[in-house]
Design an enzyme around this catalytic site. Structure first.
Site, PDB file in Angstrom:
ATOM      1  N   HIS A 133      51.388  86.765 -53.003  1.00 27.28           N
ATOM      2  CA  HIS A 133      51.820  85.778 -53.997  1.00 27.28           C
ATOM      3  C   HIS A 133      51.058  84.458 -53.851  1.00 27.28           C
ATOM      4  O   HIS A 133      50.496  83.948 -54.818  1.00 27.28           O
ATOM      5  CB  HIS A 133      53.316  85.548 -53.819  1.00 27.28           C
ATOM      6  CG  HIS A 133      53.968  84.747 -54.907  1.00 27.28           C
ATOM      7  ND1 HIS A 133      54.099  85.208 -56.192  1.00 27.28           N
ATOM      8  CD2 HIS A 133      54.536  83.514 -54.894  1.00 27.28           C
ATOM      9  CE1 HIS A 133      54.730  84.286 -56.929  1.00 27.28           C
ATOM     10  NE2 HIS A 133      55.002  83.252 -56.157  1.00 27.28           N
ATOM     11  N   ILE A 159      45.044  87.175 -44.211  1.00 27.74           N
ATOM     12  CA  ILE A 159      45.773  85.928 -44.029  1.00 27.74           C
ATOM     13  C   ILE A 159      47.019  86.211 -43.199  1.00 27.74           C
ATOM     14  O   ILE A 159      47.695  87.225 -43.401  1.00 27.74           O
ATOM     15  CB  ILE A 159      46.129  85.316 -45.397  1.00 27.74           C
ATOM     16  CG1 ILE A 159      44.838  84.995 -46.161  1.00 27.74           C
ATOM     17  CG2 ILE A 159      46.958  84.049 -45.225  1.00 27.74           C
ATOM     18  CD1 ILE A 159      45.030  84.832 -47.635  1.00 27.74           C
ATOM     19  N   LEU A 210      45.498  86.814 -62.005  1.00 30.52           N
ATOM     20  CA  LEU A 210      45.235  87.733 -60.899  1.00 30.52           C
ATOM     21  C   LEU A 210      46.498  88.402 -60.369  1.00 30.52           C
ATOM     22  O   LEU A 210      46.516  89.590 -60.070  1.00 30.52           O
ATOM     23  CB  LEU A 210      44.527  87.002 -59.752  1.00 30.52           C
ATOM     24  CG  LEU A 210      44.243  87.876 -58.522  1.00 30.52           C
ATOM     25  CD1 LEU A 210      43.197  88.938 -58.817  1.00 30.52           C
ATOM     26  CD2 LEU A 210      43.824  87.031 -57.332  1.00 30.52           C
ATOM     27  N   TYR A 238      49.018  89.273 -61.877  1.00 31.60           N
ATOM     28  CA  TYR A 238      49.473  90.351 -62.757  1.00 31.60           C
ATOM     29  C   TYR A 238      48.352  91.391 -62.821  1.00 31.60           C
ATOM     30  O   TYR A 238      47.844  91.724 -63.874  1.00 31.60           O
ATOM     31  CB  TYR A 238      49.801  89.825 -64.159  1.00 31.60           C
ATOM     32  CG  TYR A 238      51.073  89.010 -64.235  1.00 31.60           C
ATOM     33  CD1 TYR A 238      51.930  88.894 -63.141  1.00 31.60           C
ATOM     34  CD2 TYR A 238      51.436  88.361 -65.407  1.00 31.60           C
ATOM     35  CE1 TYR A 238      53.098  88.144 -63.217  1.00 31.60           C
ATOM     36  CE2 TYR A 238      52.607  87.616 -65.498  1.00 31.60           C
ATOM     37  CZ  TYR A 238      53.433  87.505 -64.397  1.00 31.60           C
ATOM     38  OH  TYR A 238      54.588  86.777 -64.485  1.00 31.60           O
TER      39      TYR A 238
HETATM   40  C1  LIG Z   1      59.143  92.642 -59.496  1.00 34.16           C
HETATM   41  C2  LIG Z   1      57.995  91.682 -59.491  1.00 34.16           C
HETATM   42  C3  LIG Z   1      58.229  90.360 -59.843  1.00 34.16           C
HETATM   43  C4  LIG Z   1      57.186  89.432 -59.837  1.00 34.16           C
HETATM   44  N1  LIG Z   1      57.457  88.138 -60.186  1.00 34.16           N
HETATM   45  C5  LIG Z   1      56.464  87.226 -60.137  1.00 34.16           C
HETATM   46  C6  LIG Z   1      56.708  85.849 -60.443  1.00 34.16           C
HETATM   47  O1  LIG Z   1      57.823  85.446 -60.760  1.00 34.16           O
HETATM   48  N2  LIG Z   1      55.670  84.987 -60.372  1.00 34.16           N
HETATM   49  C7  LIG Z   1      54.411  85.395 -60.015  1.00 34.16           C
HETATM   50  O2  LIG Z   1      53.514  84.560 -59.947  1.00 34.16           O
HETATM   51  N3  LIG Z   1      54.159  86.682 -59.740  1.00 34.16           N
HETATM   52  C8  LIG Z   1      55.145  87.598 -59.787  1.00 34.16           C
HETATM   53  N4  LIG Z   1      54.864  88.900 -59.476  1.00 34.16           N
HETATM   54  C9  LIG Z   1      53.499  89.264 -59.088  1.00 34.16           C
HETATM   55  C10 LIG Z   1      53.264  88.955 -57.622  1.00 34.16           C
HETATM   56  O3  LIG Z   1      53.079  87.567 -57.438  1.00 34.16           O
HETATM   57  C11 LIG Z   1      52.001  89.668 -57.136  1.00 34.16           C
HETATM   58  O4  LIG Z   1      52.143  91.048 -57.301  1.00 34.16           O
HETATM   59  C12 LIG Z   1      51.708  89.340 -55.672  1.00 34.16           C
HETATM   60  O5  LIG Z   1      50.351  89.603 -55.396  1.00 34.16           O
HETATM   61  C13 LIG Z   1      52.600  90.128 -54.761  1.00 34.16           C
HETATM   62  O6  LIG Z   1      52.428  89.782 -53.422  1.00 34.16           O
HETATM   63  P1  LIG Z   1      52.816  90.878 -52.320  1.00 34.16           P
HETATM   64  O7  LIG Z   1      52.483  90.324 -50.989  1.00 34.16           O
HETATM   65  O8  LIG Z   1      54.188  91.369 -52.566  1.00 34.16           O
HETATM   66  O9  LIG Z   1      51.825  92.038 -52.764  1.00 34.16           O
HETATM   67  P2  LIG Z   1      50.859  93.060 -52.033  1.00 34.16           P
HETATM   68  O10 LIG Z   1      50.890  94.265 -52.899  1.00 34.16           O
HETATM   69  O11 LIG Z   1      51.191  93.229 -50.602  1.00 34.16           O
HETATM   70  O12 LIG Z   1      49.451  92.339 -52.152  1.00 34.16           O
HETATM   71  C14 LIG Z   1      48.847  91.969 -53.369  1.00 34.16           C
HETATM   72  C15 LIG Z   1      47.359  91.707 -53.163  1.00 34.16           C
HETATM   73  O13 LIG Z   1      47.171  90.700 -52.166  1.00 34.16           O
HETATM   74  C16 LIG Z   1      46.488  91.231 -51.024  1.00 34.16           C
HETATM   75  N5  LIG Z   1      47.151  90.732 -49.822  1.00 34.16           N
HETATM   76  C17 LIG Z   1      48.467  90.849 -49.532  1.00 34.16           C
HETATM   77  N6  LIG Z   1      48.722  90.275 -48.348  1.00 34.16           N
HETATM   78  C18 LIG Z   1      47.536  89.796 -47.876  1.00 34.16           C
HETATM   79  C19 LIG Z   1      47.166  89.120 -46.691  1.00 34.16           C
HETATM   80  N7  LIG Z   1      48.072  88.835 -45.752  1.00 34.16           N
HETATM   81  N8  LIG Z   1      45.870  88.792 -46.511  1.00 34.16           N
HETATM   82  C20 LIG Z   1      44.942  89.102 -47.452  1.00 34.16           C
HETATM   83  N9  LIG Z   1      45.249  89.743 -48.604  1.00 34.16           N
HETATM   84  C21 LIG Z   1      46.538  90.087 -48.818  1.00 34.16           C
HETATM   85  C22 LIG Z   1      46.639  92.720 -51.148  1.00 34.16           C
HETATM   86  O14 LIG Z   1      45.641  93.416 -50.438  1.00 34.16           O
HETATM   87  C23 LIG Z   1      46.579  92.915 -52.647  1.00 34.16           C
HETATM   88  O15 LIG Z   1      45.252  92.828 -53.085  1.00 34.16           O
HETATM   89  C24 LIG Z   1      55.885  89.847 -59.484  1.00 34.16           C
HETATM   90  C25 LIG Z   1      55.653  91.173 -59.144  1.00 34.16           C
HETATM   91  C26 LIG Z   1      56.689  92.093 -59.151  1.00 34.16           C
HETATM   92  C27 LIG Z   1      56.421  93.527 -58.796  1.00 34.16           C
END
Ligand SMILES: Cc1cc2nc3c(=O)[nH]c(=O)nc-3n(C[C@H](O)[C@H](O)[C@H](O)COP(=O)(O)OP(=O)(O)OC[C@H]3O[C@@H](n4cnc5c(N)ncnc54)[C@H](O)[C@@H]3O)c2cc1C
Ligand SMILES: *[C@@H]1O[C@H](CO)[C@@H](O)[C@H](O)[C@H]1NC(C)=O
Ligand SMILES: *[C@@H]1O[C@H](CO)[C@@H](O)[C@H](O)[C@H]1NC(C)=O
Ligand SMILES: *[C@@H]1O[C@H](CO)[C@@H](O)[C@H](O)[C@H]1NC(C)=O
Ligand SMILES: *[C@@H]1O[C@H](CO)[C@@H](O)[C@H](O)[C@H]1NC(C)=O
Length: 529
Positions: free
Chosen positions: A178, A235, A468, A470
């Site tokens: 995020h 990260i 990005l 999304y």
């Molecule tokens: C139900 C739902 C609700 C959402 N609501 C919102 C919202 O309100 N606002 C908004 O802005 N977005 C929203 N999103 C989108 C969300 O912000 C992105 O999907 C975000 O990338 C998710 O982060 P994650 O760590 O859960 O994802 P992951 O699937 O773990 O990672 C997403 C991307 O980031 C990379 N990544 C993850 N962790 C790291 C790390 N530690 N170091 C380097 N790269 C890393 C991954 O490799 C991948 O490319 C929503 C998504 C869902 C499914």
């Protein structure tokens, strides 16, 4: 136990039936064991495919059923670091063995990029690294990437009723993806993006070095606040600034169908939502539904879901003046604390904030999302045409998220995320379905792509921009061959506009051999011959 005995024990888990991946496994585990200060920890953090826990560990953070099938490519190994040094070791050993890494924090990537790959890969699953340390005096927090937004919100609220953080709405979203991809929520108009409120970070680079802001330098620190973390390293944490919130905030949800003048409401919303008081955020969901009044007929329902950083009377008065078409009444709005508003936004009939700590929500459905930006209001004729198309398609919905306020005051180049001044609102295309199988997938993806195509005239052009976080692989993917830069530019310019080339420069400096890559990562410039 001796290092050798342990290693043999771990290696014994490898069955002869998967000799090819087995050999990668063997040399990776050997390397990890050599790197680790306490090699006896290795069985706790390494999962081979034939480990009985492999499937449950893999599934624990899959949030889209599309990537939860038997044919979805699986990692050779899942590594679940419990210490920073495990991440350093895993990066070095993956590089040495020529195997790709996918880093997963919360697993919410809409295309599963954090845990699916078509080439042999390991998952670095960060869920154990999830400490959150709040410093109310400094108004900051140290947050490891495996924490969820819900955990962060809850821990802030434990310490203060007048602090919050302007991040996403869904409590199970991970901090790692995020914040590195931008992030926004109900306070975006007042405080900007999630990542606008970051002051430090820790990253493990391609050489296995652990770097903070000072050590990584301002270019890389810029890149990992919106450019996506996965192109640059792993990260480990972000240090964020908390923001003030009033002790009492106000929320409301109001729905209007076409029979209740939804067209007038949506039309007017486009002028009010991005320009009104920055304490007010009004998200709008637009869906085709079955009409209650005209039996069996389809209509469009527009729902406004809003947070006002202030009192009920004030928002009713404000919208009475600015948005009479909505007809907001005192009985439509509800006062509560900020933390309660985060619960309200996600759960019906729940008030206890403890629910934000739940890392395992109900089982996920199949889904697809896409995004766009609207820069000039859509006319009433345009909206009426769109409603007909949405009723024909019958399923995909739209979510409009207004910008303006603080977003318009931050230059497009301040961070990789460029969609600021000049954008009225972001559109999310949203479809979810419950039936497994390729036919249902084809139908539902097709409906969403058609709605996206119908919207062409109304949205940003040259480039047609996208967000990005999304993630949408429809807008271009990279094969990491000789045309990697050109392929990267196709999606890169949509996500980052003019900031794409600066991201390429940073990438070229920190990871010139493109070890950290995926379908939509930032490509380095080709090496000069
Ligand atoms: C139900 C739902 C609700 C959402 N609501 C919102 C919202 O309100 N606002 C908004 O802005 N977005 C929203 N999103 C989108 C969300 O912000 C992105 O999907 C975000 O990338 C998710 O982060 P994650 O760590 O859960 O994802 P992951 O699937 O773990 O990672 C997403 C991307 O980031 C990379 N990544 C993850 N962790 C790291 C790390 N530690 N170091 C380097 N790269 C890393 C991954 O490799 C991948 O490319 C929503 C998504 C869902 C499914
Ligand atoms: C993945 O599949 C398993 C087994 O069918 C199921 O229990 C789990 O809920 C699914 N998860 C998601 C996110 O679809
Ligand atoms: C819709 O608009 C008409 C004309 O302005 C008005 O008379 C009517 O009360 C409105 N209906 C609703 C449900 O707001
Ligand atoms: C919430 O409460 C209302 C009123 O009691 C009820 O009609 C509704 O079904 C409840 N919703 C859920 C999800 O329990
Ligand atoms: C990429 O370019 C190199 C050098 O010009 C060439 O040898 C190689 O065959 C090319 N690879 C592909 C996949 O086209």
């Amino acid at each position: 136990m001796g290092r050798l005995v342990l290693l043999v024990l771990v290696l014994l888990q490898v069955s002869s039936s998967w000799a090819a991946t087995g050999s990668v496994y063997t040399s990776f585990v050997q390397c990890l064991s050599d790197q680790m200060k306490q090699p006896d920890q290795i069985t706790k953090i390494v999962y081979a495919q034939n480990n009985p826990s492999f499937t449950s560990v893999l599934r624990a953070y899959i949030r889209n059923a599309r990537f939860n099938t038997t044919s979805t490519p699986k990692p050779v190994i899942i590594v679940t670091p419990t210490q920073e040094s495990h991440v350093q070791a895993a990066v070095l050993c993956a590089k040495k063995n020529g195997i790709q890494i996918r880093t997963r924090s919360g697993g919410h990537d809409y295309e599963g990029v954090s845990y699916v790959s078509n080439v042999p890969f390991i998952i670095l699953d960060m869920f154990n690294l999830r400490s959150v340390v709040i410093d109310i005096k400094q108004q900051t927090a140290f947050v490891q990437v495996g924490a969820t937004l819900g955990e962060l919100y809850y821990k802030i609220s434990e310490q203060s009723k007048v602090h919050g953080y302007p991040a996403g709405v869904c409590p199970t979203v991970g901090v790692g993806g995020h914040l590195s991809g931008g992030g926004y929520g109900f306070m975006v108009r007042k405080y900007g993006l999630t990542t606008d409120n970051v002051i430090d970070a820790q990253i493990v680079d391609v050489n296995g070095r652990l770097l903070d802001r000072k050590a990584m330098g301002e270019d890389l620190f810029w890149a990992i606040r919106g450019g996506g973390g996965a192109s640059f390293g792993v990260i480990l944490s972000y240090t964020i600034t908390l923001v003030p919130v009033p002790e009492t905030v106000t929320v409301f949800r109001v729905e209007r169908t076409l029979e209740e003048n939804a067209t007038d409401v949506v039309y007017r919303w486009q002028h009010v939502a991005p320009t009104t008081d920055e304490n007010l955020f009004m998200r709008m969901l637009i869906q085709p539904v079955t009409s209650q009044s005209a039996k069996g007929q389809k209509t469009i329902r527009a729902s406004i879901v809003a947070l006002f950083l202030g009192r009920a009377d004030d928002v009713v008065t404000l919208l009475g003046k600015e948005f009479p078409e909505l007809g907001l009444k005192k009985e439509d709005v509800k006062e509560m604390s900020w933390i309660e508003s985060m619960v309200w936004a996600n759960f019906e009939n729940v008030t206890s904030a403890e629910i934000l700590l739940n890392r395992n929500p109900d089982k996920a459905t199949f889904g697809k999302r896409k995004s766009d930006y609207v820069q000039t209001p859509i006319s009433k004729d345009g909206l009426e045409w769109l409603w007909k198309r949405m009723i024909e398609l019958g399923k995909p919905g739209l979510v409009f998220n207004p910008y303006g306020g603080k977003m318009s005051t931050i230059p497009a180049s301040a961070l990789p995320f460029p969609h600021r001044a000049g954008n009225l609102f972001k559109v999310q295309y949203s479809i979810s379905w419950g039936e497994a199988g390729p036919d249902a997938e084809k139908t539902n993806l097709g409906l969403t792509r058609r709605l996206y195509s119908y919207m062409t005239a109304f949205v940003s052009k040259n480039p047609r921009s996208a967000y990005l976080n999304y993630r949408d692989l429809d807008i271009g993917i990279n094969h990491h061959g000789n045309n990697s830069y050109e392929e990267g530019k196709v999606y890169g310019v949509k996500y980052f506009n003019a900031n794409f080339d600066r991201l390429v420069k940073v990438k070229t400096a920190v990871d010139p051999d493109d070890f950290f890559r995926n379908e939509q990562s930032i490509p380095p410039l080709p090496r000069k011959a």
